[in-house]
Design an enzyme around this catalytic site. Structure first.
Site, PDB file in Angstrom:
ATOM      1  CG  HIS A  87      34.224 -45.344  10.447  1.00  0.00           C
ATOM      2  ND1 HIS A  87      35.197 -45.797   9.595  1.00  0.00           N
ATOM      3  CD2 HIS A  87      34.699 -45.500  11.690  1.00  0.00           C
ATOM      4  CE1 HIS A  87      36.231 -46.212  10.333  1.00  0.00           C
ATOM      5  NE2 HIS A  87      35.948 -46.043  11.592  1.00  0.00           N
ATOM      6  CG  ASP A 154      38.326 -33.174   9.391  1.00  0.00           C
ATOM      7  OD1 ASP A 154      38.643 -32.537   8.380  1.00  0.00           O
ATOM      8  OD2 ASP A 154      37.619 -32.713  10.303  1.00  0.00           O
ATOM      9  CD  GLU A 266      38.338 -29.083   9.223  1.00  0.00           C
ATOM     10  OE1 GLU A 266      38.347 -29.346  10.442  1.00  0.00           O
ATOM     11  OE2 GLU A 266      38.154 -29.947   8.341  1.00  0.00           O
TER      12      GLU A 266
HETATM   13  P1  FAD Z   1      29.484 -46.840   6.312  1.00  0.00           P
HETATM   14  O1  FAD Z   1      29.214 -46.258   7.628  1.00  0.00           O
HETATM   15  O2  FAD Z   1      29.826 -48.275   6.270  1.00  0.00           O
HETATM   16  O3  FAD Z   1      28.243 -46.571   5.343  1.00  0.00           O
HETATM   17  C1  FAD Z   1      27.582 -45.335   5.309  1.00  0.00           C
HETATM   18  C2  FAD Z   1      26.364 -45.361   4.408  1.00  0.00           C
HETATM   19  O4  FAD Z   1      26.775 -45.492   3.062  1.00  0.00           O
HETATM   20  C3  FAD Z   1      25.428 -46.549   4.655  1.00  0.00           C
HETATM   21  O5  FAD Z   1      24.120 -46.170   4.346  1.00  0.00           O
HETATM   22  C4  FAD Z   1      25.918 -47.585   3.688  1.00  0.00           C
HETATM   23  O6  FAD Z   1      24.918 -48.522   3.334  1.00  0.00           O
HETATM   24  C5  FAD Z   1      26.335 -46.716   2.508  1.00  0.00           C
HETATM   25  N1  FAD Z   1      27.467 -47.264   1.771  1.00  0.00           N
HETATM   26  C6  FAD Z   1      28.642 -47.730   2.258  1.00  0.00           C
HETATM   27  N2  FAD Z   1      29.428 -48.105   1.238  1.00  0.00           N
HETATM   28  C7  FAD Z   1      28.732 -47.870   0.105  1.00  0.00           C
HETATM   29  C8  FAD Z   1      28.991 -48.053  -1.275  1.00  0.00           C
HETATM   30  N3  FAD Z   1      30.138 -48.563  -1.704  1.00  0.00           N
HETATM   31  N4  FAD Z   1      28.039 -47.690  -2.152  1.00  0.00           N
HETATM   32  C9  FAD Z   1      26.863 -47.159  -1.747  1.00  0.00           C
HETATM   33  N5  FAD Z   1      26.558 -46.985  -0.471  1.00  0.00           N
HETATM   34  C10 FAD Z   1      27.481 -47.329   0.447  1.00  0.00           C
HETATM   35  N6  FAD Z   1      32.694 -37.311   7.144  1.00  0.00           N
HETATM   36  C11 FAD Z   1      33.045 -36.209   6.472  1.00  0.00           C
HETATM   37  O7  FAD Z   1      32.407 -35.837   5.495  1.00  0.00           O
HETATM   38  N7  FAD Z   1      34.128 -35.465   6.858  1.00  0.00           N
HETATM   39  C12 FAD Z   1      34.928 -35.831   7.892  1.00  0.00           C
HETATM   40  O8  FAD Z   1      35.897 -35.156   8.186  1.00  0.00           O
HETATM   41  C13 FAD Z   1      34.586 -37.016   8.613  1.00  0.00           C
HETATM   42  N8  FAD Z   1      35.349 -37.434   9.649  1.00  0.00           N
HETATM   43  C14 FAD Z   1      35.019 -38.576  10.299  1.00  0.00           C
HETATM   44  C15 FAD Z   1      35.831 -39.010  11.351  1.00  0.00           C
HETATM   45  C16 FAD Z   1      35.541 -40.169  12.024  1.00  0.00           C
HETATM   46  C17 FAD Z   1      36.434 -40.616  13.145  1.00  0.00           C
HETATM   47  C18 FAD Z   1      34.381 -40.926  11.659  1.00  0.00           C
HETATM   48  C19 FAD Z   1      34.034 -42.173  12.384  1.00  0.00           C
HETATM   49  C20 FAD Z   1      33.566 -40.497  10.633  1.00  0.00           C
HETATM   50  C21 FAD Z   1      33.865 -39.320   9.947  1.00  0.00           C
HETATM   51  N9  FAD Z   1      33.061 -38.857   8.893  1.00  0.00           N
HETATM   52  C22 FAD Z   1      33.429 -37.730   8.209  1.00  0.00           C
HETATM   53  C23 FAD Z   1      31.792 -39.515   8.571  1.00  0.00           C
HETATM   54  C24 FAD Z   1      31.912 -40.472   7.401  1.00  0.00           C
HETATM   55  O9  FAD Z   1      31.931 -39.759   6.194  1.00  0.00           O
HETATM   56  C25 FAD Z   1      30.724 -41.419   7.410  1.00  0.00           C
HETATM   57  O10 FAD Z   1      30.802 -42.243   8.545  1.00  0.00           O
HETATM   58  C26 FAD Z   1      30.610 -42.235   6.146  1.00  0.00           C
HETATM   59  O11 FAD Z   1      29.458 -43.006   6.257  1.00  0.00           O
HETATM   60  C27 FAD Z   1      31.812 -43.093   5.794  1.00  0.00           C
HETATM   61  O12 FAD Z   1      31.980 -44.201   6.632  1.00  0.00           O
HETATM   62  P2  FAD Z   1      32.113 -45.682   6.040  1.00  0.00           P
HETATM   63  O13 FAD Z   1      32.962 -45.677   4.838  1.00  0.00           O
HETATM   64  O14 FAD Z   1      32.481 -46.549   7.171  1.00  0.00           O
HETATM   65  O15 FAD Z   1      30.608 -45.976   5.566  1.00  0.00           O
END
Ligand code: FAD
Length: 524
Positions: A87, A154, A266
């Site tokens: 994400h 969120d 918010e």
């Molecule tokens: P990824 O995108 O897969 O990874 C993000 C990073 O973390 C990469 O560098 C990856 O290598 C690393 N990573 C992933 N998993 C691990 C692990 N287990 N250990 C160590 N490193 C790891 N963020 C907020 O704070 N508040 C919000 O309200 C919010 N709303 C969002 C709404 C939407 C629709 C979207 C798409 C994103 C939102 N985000 C929000 C952002 C979100 O926190 C980030 O995208 C975050 O990276 C989590 O996504 P993911 O779990 O898919 O991680």
């Protein structure tokens, strides 16, 4: 082409991924076929594309440790990126030419990766969740015990490891801090392939470093997270302002109140763009109310919406209106423009998912997302409003929600890697734009313009979910934390294997591997 496991590939093809990988127990969980690697070559942002050479589908944390150890001891180390749901918007979870670890595989077909328990000899409860788990699943599981984590994002379809690598912020963070402030313990696989447990008392440097550490120091395989009794219901309010100063003053008043005040605060900018793309995050207003709000927005060009919530139990339902009214009396929204709704706690926390479903059904979810998230110090938020909301964005077309809400520095632990402005109150600004007309470059240029504006005006903002391409910018971003962060990197990931997509520690090693992997891809 059907998925092709590494163990089925003739060693003669393995020009670059060391042949020893074939001898690893996990070889049958590593896929190298282009269909698989292509699926892991981009993310939610759709702005960056770079295929890995291989994807590991781990069945346990040991598999991840074996992979990283193998790379660490190999004469040709390769990079490794944990990917939650991908994400991210700027390729942060990609591993160009390296190996992506598909974290959700850890939990697939298993129901023992989220466990609610009570601390030894204490009355406090916690939940142990695999780093791959979605927050929505953590919520479902904890609610079975009448409990829930207290700090959220969120959107709940994000992984525990993914948000803890950043911070995890939402409208509860003013009270409970970001999600990283609500963690008791972690289990991580370091860049040497060691499995380590860490907490405030055990390996504290690693613990604080990993929280907000952008995946640079270790892959989180388990997190122990604080929980509290879950409320049953939520009285959810939206208040409209035509004046930014009153809007932010009221937000700041609400976050200064004691535990008896709002539980969630918010806010957002509502522009004349009333399309779904600008307002998809939750369906809150009735059609009639929405018409009223739209009319006001068209008179003023841009208006502001303060969003607050009060949690309550059914047993105290009779007093919640009174409580809400007593707060509203202290606020300066436009008379007649206070709207409230009553929902379950689950419906409130999972509110953004409805918007996702709507956008998906219209083919508007899988589009480029040139998002910009920044933390702006309170002292300069008015300058930011004038220069950005009234200037650069031009009040007509935001192309996505624009979030604006205050957070408190004293709820963040200075020792953690996450970076915030040096001011007691700062604003979280989220420009969550969707490029639905093939215009992502234009929106991205606006993002650059906003950052240039802040720089020019001396607004000491910090990017959240940061993206830089030059190490000097990363040094500025981390500021006084940079040296500590580099020391931790040397200690826990000395060969710079982890999360290369963040592009913090570009090195000759990574370039070297990329060249070789490209050769591999061409030959394959
Ligand atoms: P990824 O995108 O897969 O990874 C993000 C990073 O973390 C990469 O560098 C990856 O290598 C690393 N990573 C992933 N998993 C691990 C692990 N287990 N250990 C160590 N490193 C790891 N963020 C907020 O704070 N508040 C919000 O309200 C919010 N709303 C969002 C709404 C939407 C629709 C979207 C798409 C994103 C939102 N985000 C929000 C952002 C979100 O926190 C980030 O995208 C975050 O990276 C989590 O996504 P993911 O779990 O898919 O991680």
């Amino acid at each position: 082409m059907s998925p092709q496991r590494l163990s089925h590939i003739p060693p003669s093809f393995l020009i670059t991924l060391p042949q020893g990988l074939l001898e690893l127990d996990i070889a049958d969980r590593i896929y190298v076929d282009p269909d698989t690697t292509t699926r892991f070559s981009t993310d939610f942002g759709r702005l960056t594309r770079a295929p890995p050479s291989a994807v590991l589908y781990p069945s346990s944390p040991d598999d991840i440790a074996a992979l990283v150890r193998f790379s660490y001891f190999s004469p040709h180390p390769f990079t490794v990126a944990a990917r939650g749901c991908g994400h991210s918007v700027r390729g942060q979870a990609l591993a160009p030419g390296g190996v992506v670890v598909d974290m959700p595989s850890l939990g697939r077909g298993r129901d023992d990766r989220i466990n609610v328990s009570r601390g030894d000899g204490s009355s406090s409860w916690y939940v142990d969740a695999g780093g791959e788990q979605l927050w929505i699943d953590v919520l479902h599981e904890t609610l079975k015990h009448g409990l829930a984590p207290r700090s959220w994002t969120d959107y709940l379809h994000l992984t525990v490891g993914g948000t803890l690598s950043n911070a995890g912020v939402s409208g509860q963070a003013f009270r409970h801090g970001p999600q990283i402030s609500n963690v008791y313990e972690l289990e991580v696989v370091t860049g040497k392939g060691e499995m380590m447990r860490c907490s405030h008392n055990e390996n504290p440097a690693l613990f604080y470093g990993v929280l907000g550490g952008l995946g640079q120091l270790g892959i989180i395989t388990r997190a122990r997270i604080a929980v509290e009794p879950a409320p049953e219901r939520v009285r959810w309010a939206r208040l409209i302002y035509t004046d930014f100063v009153s809007f932010t003053r009221d937000q700041e008043l609400l976050i200064s109140m004691s535990e008896e005040g709002f539980d969630y605060v918010e806010g957002s900018l509502l522009m004349m763009d009333h399309s779904l793309i600008g307002n998809w995050r939750s369906s809150f207003f009735s059609d009639r109310d929405w018409e009223k709000v739209k009319l006001l927005a068209s008179q003023f060009g841009a208006i502001y919406c303060l969003e607050g919530a009060v949690y309550y139990e059914l047993a105290t339902a009779s007093s919640v209106d009174q409580k809400l009214d007593s707060f509203l009396k202290q606020l300066s929204f436009v008379p007649g423009f206070a709207f409230a709704k009553d929902v379950s706690y689950m419906a409130f926390l999972d509110r953004v998912h409805d918007g996702e479903m709507k956008l998906r059904s219209m083919g508007l979810w899988d589009v480029p997302h040139p998002w910009l998230n920044i933390f702006v110090p309170k002292s300069r938020i008015r300058d930011f409003e004038i220069g950005v909301f009234k200037g650069i964005l031009k009040p007509n077309n935001s192309m996505g929600p624009v979030l604006i809400y205050p957070l408190k520095k004293n709820k963040w632990d200075e020792k953690m890697s996450a970076v915030i402005p040096d001011e007691e109150i700062f604003y979280s600004i989220g420009l969550l734009r969707s490029a639905i007309m093939g215009d992502w470059e234009h929106l991205d240029d606006q993002n650059d313009e906003i950052l240039r504006f802040c720089h020019r005006e001396g607004i000491e903002c910090k990017q959240y979910l940061p993206h830089y391409t030059a190490q000097t910018d990363w040094m500025k971003h981390f500021g006084l934390k940079w040296n500590v962060f580099v020391d931790l990197k040397r200690r826990y990931d000395p060969k710079l294997l982890l999360s290369p997509g963040q592009r913090i520690f570009a090195s000759s090693l990574i370039e070297h591997v990329s060249e070789q992997e490209t050769l591999f891809l061409k030959l394959y």
